[in-house]
Design a protein around this motif. Structure first.
Motif, short mmCIF file in Angstrom:
data_model
loop_
_atom_site.label_atom_id
_atom_site.label_comp_id
_atom_site.label_asym_id
_atom_site.label_seq_id
_atom_site.Cartn_x
_atom_site.Cartn_y
_atom_site.Cartn_z
N TYR A 11 0.83 -1.21 0.00
CA TYR A 11 0.00 0.00 0.00
C TYR A 11 0.87 1.26 0.00
O TYR A 11 2.07 1.20 0.28
N PRO A 12 0.25 2.43 -0.29
CA PRO A 12 1.02 3.67 -0.37
C PRO A 12 1.79 4.02 0.89
O PRO A 12 2.84 4.66 0.83
N ASP A 13 1.28 3.59 2.08
CA ASP A 13 1.97 3.91 3.33
C ASP A 13 3.05 2.90 3.69
O ASP A 13 3.65 2.97 4.75
N GLY A 14 3.32 1.94 2.79
CA GLY A 14 4.38 0.97 3.02
C GLY A 14 3.91 -0.34 3.63
O GLY A 14 4.67 -1.32 3.65
N THR A 15 2.71 -0.39 4.17
CA THR A 15 2.19 -1.64 4.73
C THR A 15 1.87 -2.60 3.60
O THR A 15 1.68 -2.20 2.45
N ASP A 16 1.83 -3.89 3.94
CA ASP A 16 1.54 -4.87 2.90
C ASP A 16 0.58 -5.94 3.40
O ASP A 16 0.28 -6.04 4.59
N ASP A 17 0.08 -6.71 2.47
CA ASP A 17 -0.87 -7.78 2.74
C ASP A 17 -0.73 -8.79 1.61
O ASP A 17 -0.06 -8.52 0.61
N GLU A 18 -1.34 -9.95 1.76
CA GLU A 18 -1.25 -10.93 0.69
C GLU A 18 -2.48 -11.83 0.69
O GLU A 18 -3.21 -11.94 1.68
N TYR A 19 -2.73 -12.45 -0.44
CA TYR A 19 -3.76 -13.48 -0.53
C TYR A 19 -3.34 -14.45 -1.64
O TYR A 19 -2.43 -14.18 -2.42
N TRP A 20 -3.99 -15.61 -1.67
CA TRP A 20 -3.68 -16.64 -2.66
C TRP A 20 -4.86 -16.80 -3.61
O TRP A 20 -6.01 -16.69 -3.22
N THR A 21 -4.55 -17.06 -4.88
CA THR A 21 -5.60 -17.25 -5.87
C THR A 21 -5.13 -18.27 -6.90
O THR A 21 -4.02 -18.82 -6.79
N PHE A 22 -5.97 -18.54 -7.88
CA PHE A 22 -5.63 -19.53 -8.90
C PHE A 22 -4.92 -18.89 -10.09
O PHE A 22 -5.21 -17.74 -10.44
N PRO A 23 -3.99 -19.60 -10.70
CA PRO A 23 -3.30 -19.04 -11.87
C PRO A 23 -4.26 -18.82 -13.03
O PRO A 23 -5.27 -19.53 -13.18
N GLY A 24 -3.95 -17.80 -13.82
CA GLY A 24 -4.77 -17.48 -14.97
C GLY A 24 -5.86 -16.47 -14.70
O GLY A 24 -6.56 -16.05 -15.64
N VAL A 25 -6.02 -16.06 -13.43
CA VAL A 25 -7.10 -15.13 -13.10
C VAL A 25 -6.74 -13.71 -13.57
O VAL A 25 -5.57 -13.36 -13.71
N ASN A 26 -7.77 -12.92 -13.80
CA ASN A 26 -7.58 -11.50 -14.09
C ASN A 26 -7.28 -10.77 -12.79
O ASN A 26 -7.97 -10.96 -11.78
N LEU A 27 -6.24 -9.95 -12.78
CA LEU A 27 -5.80 -9.30 -11.54
C LEU A 27 -6.87 -8.39 -10.96
O LEU A 27 -7.13 -8.40 -9.75
N TRP A 28 -7.53 -7.61 -11.80
CA TRP A 28 -8.57 -6.69 -11.29
C TRP A 28 -9.69 -7.47 -10.62
O TRP A 28 -10.10 -7.15 -9.50
N ARG A 29 -10.19 -8.52 -11.29
CA ARG A 29 -11.30 -9.28 -10.72
C ARG A 29 -10.87 -10.02 -9.46
O ARG A 29 -11.65 -10.15 -8.50
N SER A 30 -9.64 -10.49 -9.45
CA SER A 30 -9.13 -11.18 -8.27
C SER A 30 -9.06 -10.25 -7.07
O SER A 30 -9.49 -10.59 -5.96
N MET A 31 -8.52 -9.04 -7.27
CA MET A 31 -8.44 -8.08 -6.18
C MET A 31 -9.82 -7.68 -5.69
O MET A 31 -10.08 -7.59 -4.49
N ALA A 32 -10.73 -7.42 -6.63
CA ALA A 32 -12.09 -7.03 -6.25
C ALA A 32 -12.77 -8.14 -5.44
O ALA A 32 -13.46 -7.88 -4.45
N ALA A 33 -12.57 -9.40 -5.86
CA ALA A 33 -13.19 -10.52 -5.15
C ALA A 33 -12.66 -10.68 -3.74
O ALA A 33 -13.35 -11.22 -2.87
N HIS A 34 -11.44 -10.21 -3.51
CA HIS A 34 -10.84 -10.31 -2.17
C HIS A 34 -11.00 -9.03 -1.36
O HIS A 34 -10.32 -8.83 -0.35
N GLY A 35 -11.90 -8.16 -1.82
CA GLY A 35 -12.22 -6.97 -1.03
C GLY A 35 -11.21 -5.85 -1.15
O GLY A 35 -11.20 -4.94 -0.32
#
Length: 604
Positions: A11-35
């Motif tokens: 994130y812009p303030d330097g903090t980070d986070d992570e999640y796991w998903t399946f290969p081949g997914v669209n990045l925008w839809r994946s991020m949106a699905a994970h909130g």
């Protein structure tokens, strides 16, 4: 190919986070699905060019369409559009330039120590005789006698708790009763019980909730969050279109909204060390479309003229039935709406004003939709202006919502050099809507743009100017690792469209009331944008009428404040009904001369 891939978010303030998903997914839809609050306004359709991120790791190749939305500097620095990227392996995503949540509404909420002189809820001690073996009287009857016939409205759980206390031969029971408006009792028990309510402001962009002690009127906690419906469109029209074009669109939109609301309600309860059993009421203020989404009601009436919804009056519903965090008989009070796109948030805002009935004043809540209410000689007129996202930084090349690292003020020195205020950071990552107004005012005063918004030869001589796909472009500031902050001709055009829509609505209401701007005693500006606006600059760019700047008062998040007042006071609820009945809503598009006024107001 791996079974799963890791997405690390920085994130812009330097903090980070992570999640796991399946290969081949669209990045925008994946991020949106994970909130993850993905920037953009086209629901990932690849047509707005706003979901810019920097990526470390391999994703799908850049297409010609994607390159068309990026500047050369952005491509060089590795910037991508999330909606064009498919992910095949673990990557790191830097959310440097997007708008990923904001606590602006928290800051705008003018918390008061106490909102009422007499509490709406009282805790009173009562005594009832024990259960007599020979002449048993049900505990309900004994409670009615002790409470002098007041209405008793307890949950099944509460009746069972009382039943466990009521044994034959037990002496007089000492109990505590929670009493509403000295009329209705909603809880009775051996221990003192707290009673809280949630005042909820549902905005198209963000949400705000205040946890309020119903016994003393104090605000115990506040929380805000992003309305994650944004992934389906930045404005209500985009979201309505999604509902109409997808069979399950309304259900999805409603569930996303409920998830967003319940997340911040849980946050409030955790902060105050309370549970859902302590919640007795919600009071909700929102625009008409958001209310329809909350209720699960088809919003198609707002898609075409005459722009009318299904419900308009106040509502009293069960919180559990709506899907909100609740326990037992928790109720939801929804404030009435004025009509059209002028909603309950506007009426909530009017509840906060302390004005004389005969005074001449104007209330303006500036956002994607601008709501304006004009009062003159006791009459009220209202209109909604479709300003678009420019006032919140949308549609502007370097635009962003106000926050750390986002330019919030612009001025110039005697030499004509521009100066930028960047809160909480040394390097800017964007410029907010109110600062764009400042910037435009400065450019006009210095002759760097003309009254039509055209960048002048003098600006070319004094500022760093370059050609861009959006017309001549002023380079404002360098950023830490990405492209510089800029303002170009298309950005100026977006600002012109937004301010013309707002000013035209103001002019038509003034004309309708037969009022000259010199007669206005006060102009109240509400909302996030309004709290940061410089009145003199807003007048200079002709967004606001030429009143004395001292008459313009920034009043913060009045929708939330009004919701608190309605939560705590039946008198305020009556006032809301009265206001609704007095407001005459004006449909601007049907007003004679609208188009001519709008075109005139495009100029500065």
């Amino acid at each position: 190919m791996p079974d799963k891939v890791r997405i690390r978010l920085v994130y812009p303030d330097g903090t980070d986070d992570e999640y796991w998903t399946f290969p081949g997914v669209n990045l925008w839809r994946s991020m949106a699905a994970h909130g993850i609050d993905v920037a953009g306004s086209c629901s990932g359709m690849g047509t707005c060019g706003r979901c810019k991120v920097r990526i470390e790791g391999r994703v799908s190749e850049q297409s010609d369409n994607e390159r068309g939305y990026l500047l050369a500097e952005e491509i060089k620095s590795g910037e991508r559009l999330a909606c064009y990227c498919n992910v095949d392996e673990s990557i790191t995503v830097y959310l440097d330039y997007g708008d990923f949540g904001s606590d602006a509404k928290d800051k705008l909420f003018k918390e008061r120590h106490q909102y009422q002189s007499s509490p709406r809820v009282n805790l009173r001690k009562i005594y009832i005789p024990g259960l007599d073996k020979d002449s048993p009287i049900p505990i309900q009857r004994r409670l009615k006698q002790a409470l002098n016939g007041k209405q008793i409205r307890l949950s099944s759980k509460n009746w069972n708790e009382l039943s466990s206390l009521d044994r034959v031969g037990r002496p007089t029971l000492e109990l505590w009763a929670l009493e509403w408006e000295q009329r209705t009792v909603k809880h009775i028990g051996r221990e003192k019980k707290s009673a809280y309510g949630i005042a909820l402001d549902i905005g198209s962009t963000s949400l705000f909730a205040a946890l309020v002690d119903l016994q003393d009127g104090k605000v115990a906690a506040m929380a805000s969050g992003t309305n994650m419906q944004r992934v389906y469109g930045a404005d209500v029209i985009s979201r309505i279109s999604y509902c109409l074009e997808n069979p399950d669109g309304l259900g999805k939109m409603r569930q996303v909204l409920l998830n967003s609301i319940n997340t911040i309600v849980e946050e409030l309860l955790q902060e105050a060390a309370l549970s859902s059993s302590d919640l007795y009421e919600y009071a909700v203020a929102a625009n008409p479309v958001m209310l329809h989404f909350l209720l699960g009601i088809n919003p198609s009436g707002f898609a075409v003229a005459p722009y009318s919804g299904v419900v308009i009056d106040e509502l009293d519903l069960g919180a559990a039935e709506l899907g909100l965090i609740a326990d037992g008989d928790t109720r939801v009070y929804i404030l009435p709406q004025a009509g059209g796109f002028v909603g309950a948030d506007t009426i909530a805002g009017l509840l906060t004003l302390e004005v004389k009935p005969s005074a001449a004043w104007m209330f303006i809540d500036i956002g994607t939709n601008g709501e304006i209410v004009l009062c003159h000689r006791g009459r009220l007129w209202a209109a909604s202006a479709a300003a678009g996202p420019a006032f919140e930084g949308g549609g502007i090349s370097s635009g962003a919502r106000a926050g750390t690292g986002v330019v919030d003020r612009v001025d110039a020195d005697d030499e004509g050099r521009l100066h930028f205020h960047i809160p909480g950071a040394q390097v800017a990552r964007g410029i907010c809507g109110s600062a764009v107004i400042d910037l435009m005012a400065v450019l006009l005063k210095l002759g760097y743009t003309d009254e039509k918004g055209i960048i002048t030869p003098e600006a070319v001589d004094r500022l760093q100017i370059r050609e861009s796909e959006r017309g001549l472009e002023i380079v404002l500031l360098k950023t830490e690792s990405g492209p510089p902050l800029v303002l170009n001709q298309e950005d100026i055009r977006q600002l012109q469209l937004a301010k013309a829509a707002l000013r035209t609505a103001i002019d038509i209401l003034m004309e309708k009331a037969g009022l000259d701007c010199r007669q206005l005693e006060k102009v109240y500006i509400a909302g996030a944008f309004g709290n940061y606006i410089n009145p003199e600059n807003a007048i200079l760019v002709k967004m606001l009428p030429p009143v004395e700047p001292s008459k313009i008062i920034n009043i913060g998040n009045t929708a939330a404040q009004g919701a608190v007042l309605a939560l705590l006071s039946d008198a305020k609820r009556r006032e809301a009904r009265i206001l609704q009945g007095k407001i005459e809503c004006i449909e601007l598009a049907h007003h004679p001369g609208f188009q001519e006024k709008f075109l005139h107001n495009l100029n500065f």
